[in-house]
Motif scaffolding. Structure first.
Motif, PDB file in Angstrom:
ATOM      1  N   ASP A 195     -18.800   0.132   8.760  1.00  0.00           N
ATOM      2  CA  ASP A 195     -19.071   1.487   8.275  1.00  0.00           C
ATOM      3  C   ASP A 195     -19.106   1.583   6.756  1.00  0.00           C
ATOM      4  OD1 ASP A 195     -19.163   2.570  10.876  1.00  0.00           O
ATOM      5  OD2 ASP A 195     -16.970   2.677  10.946  1.00  0.00           O
ATOM      6  N   GLY A 196     -19.054   0.431   6.078  1.00  0.00           N
ATOM      7  CA  GLY A 196     -19.094   0.420   4.618  1.00  0.00           C
ATOM      8  C   GLY A 196     -17.719   0.189   4.029  1.00  0.00           C
ATOM      9  N   TRP A 197     -17.535   0.615   2.772  1.00  0.00           N
ATOM     10  CA  TRP A 197     -16.266   0.410   2.091  1.00  0.00           C
ATOM     11  C   TRP A 197     -15.242   1.449   2.539  1.00  0.00           C
ATOM     12  CZ3 TRP A 197     -14.971  -3.774  -0.509  1.00  0.00           C
ATOM     13  CH2 TRP A 197     -15.993  -4.601  -1.010  1.00  0.00           C
ATOM     14  N   GLN A 198     -14.020   0.951   2.799  1.00  0.00           N
ATOM     15  CA  GLN A 198     -12.922   1.808   3.225  1.00  0.00           C
ATOM     16  C   GLN A 198     -11.741   1.631   2.268  1.00  0.00           C
ATOM     17  OE1 GLN A 198     -13.547   3.776   5.806  1.00  0.00           O
ATOM     18  NE2 GLN A 198     -15.509   2.775   6.250  1.00  0.00           N
ATOM     19  N   SER A 199     -10.869   2.618   2.224  1.00  0.00           N
ATOM     20  CA  SER A 199      -9.703   2.517   1.343  1.00  0.00           C
ATOM     21  C   SER A 199      -8.505   3.216   1.971  1.00  0.00           C
ATOM     22  CB  SER A 199      -9.997   3.127  -0.027  1.00  0.00           C
ATOM     23  OG  SER A 199     -10.232   4.519   0.088  1.00  0.00           O
TER      24      SER A 199
END
Length: 320
Positions: A260-264
């Motif tokens: 889902d892309g970049w996560q934090s």
């Protein structure tokens, strides 16, 4: 204990009086000098040392060094004269108003062979010392980005804009972290009161794709004194406006990439303990130590030249 070098303070005004008080406490103040006779007499009486003229200082072989805390446009002329007279010199920032002036100071220091350093006091702040140590040990990982914000309702100088007055603080810290001068400098500025920038923004690029920005303002409704390092393993912030137990914060946020892309994921800061000491005292102790031993100061005079090169390149001129 070895004898303390004898030091004169040239300029007993806003910042020079702090140098005089600190050197007196270190038992190293031997004379004071100021174009304003009342300032000189007042400091001389307070610390029980003679008030001398600048020419008397140059010829006095018993005075080994001097701290220059004059209006910046006077620094180059007086620093060169002191160095030519064989004196050790600590010059407050900036050491000149142009790179050409700063180069003359550096050249005079090299020719004299005496100790010459520039006054970048935050390099001696225990919070930055710890930050620098943790970065160098690899705890933050690979350096990615640095940003600093130093804003507030500050002093309005008739000749210095916000960039020249405020940015040297953070530029000295950034150069200490990167260990290299920038390869690209872009400046932006806004003048709202007169022709001098009250707001200034520097964008810097360094080798290895490291970038930084510096934001300064002397016309801001709140006060901020923050330097932040972004590393591949962790982030760290030095905020000198906070209490001592919160000045240095380590952030081990989790950042990852999935389908889902970049996560934090944010985590609470870890506050790093630091000693509550006096950076000016440590700076002057370094000056005295280097005079005694011949060691290189933490902030040698050439550091002042590198910062002035950045300031010149990033200065925005406004029509009066």
């Amino acid at each position: 204990m070895s004898r303390k070098p004898s030091i004169a303070v040239v300029g007993c005004g806003y910042w020079g009086k702090n140098h005089a008080r600190t050197l007196a406490g270190l038992k190293a103040l031997s004379a004071v000098c100021d174009l304003n006779e009342n300032n000189a007499k007042s400091a001389a009486a307070k610390y029980k040392v003679p008030a001398v003229t600048f020419d008397e200082l140059l010829s006095n072989t018993n005075i080994e060094g001097a701290v220059l805390a004059l209006p910046p446009h006077l620094h180059e002329k007086h620093a060169v004269a002191l160095l030519n007279a064989g004196k050790h010199v600590l010059v407050e920032k900036p050491i000149g108003l142009t790179a050409a002036e700063a180069e003359r100071v550096v050249e005079a220091a090299q020719k004299a062979g005496t100790i010459a350093m520039t006054g970048h006091i935050l390099r001696y702040h225990s919070a930055f010392e710890k930050m620098h140590s943790m970065f160098q040990s690899g705890e933050l990982g690979e350096l990615k980005y640095i940003h600093s914000h130093r804003v507030g309702l500050g002093k309005f100088h008739p000749h210095n804009d916000a960039l020249w007055d405020i940015a040297p603080h953070d530029l000295s810290l950034i150069l200490a972290i990167t260990g290299k001068p920038p390869t690209h400098i872009h400046g932006e500025g806004a003048a709202t009161l007169n022709e001098l920038s009250d707001f200034a923004h520097l964008h810097l690029k360094f080798p290895d794709n490291v970038k930084a920005h510096v934001l300064v303002s002397r016309l801001n409704p709140y006060r901020e004194r923050r330097l932040t390092i972004i590393g591949s393993k962790a982030m760290m912030s030095f905020d000198d406006a906070l209490p001592w137990d919160q000045k240095l914060a380590l952030y081990k946020h989790n950042i990852w990439q999935d389908d889902d892309g970049w996560q934090s994921e944010m985590v609470d800061p870890e506050y790093i303990p630091v000693n509550e000491d006096m950076p000016l005292t440590k700076e002057l102790e370094d000056f005295l130590h280097c005079i005694r031993t011949g060691d290189t100061p933490r902030t040698p005079i050439k550091d002042g030249l590198e910062i002035i090169k950045i300031l010149e390149a990033g200065t925005v001129r406004h029509n009066g």
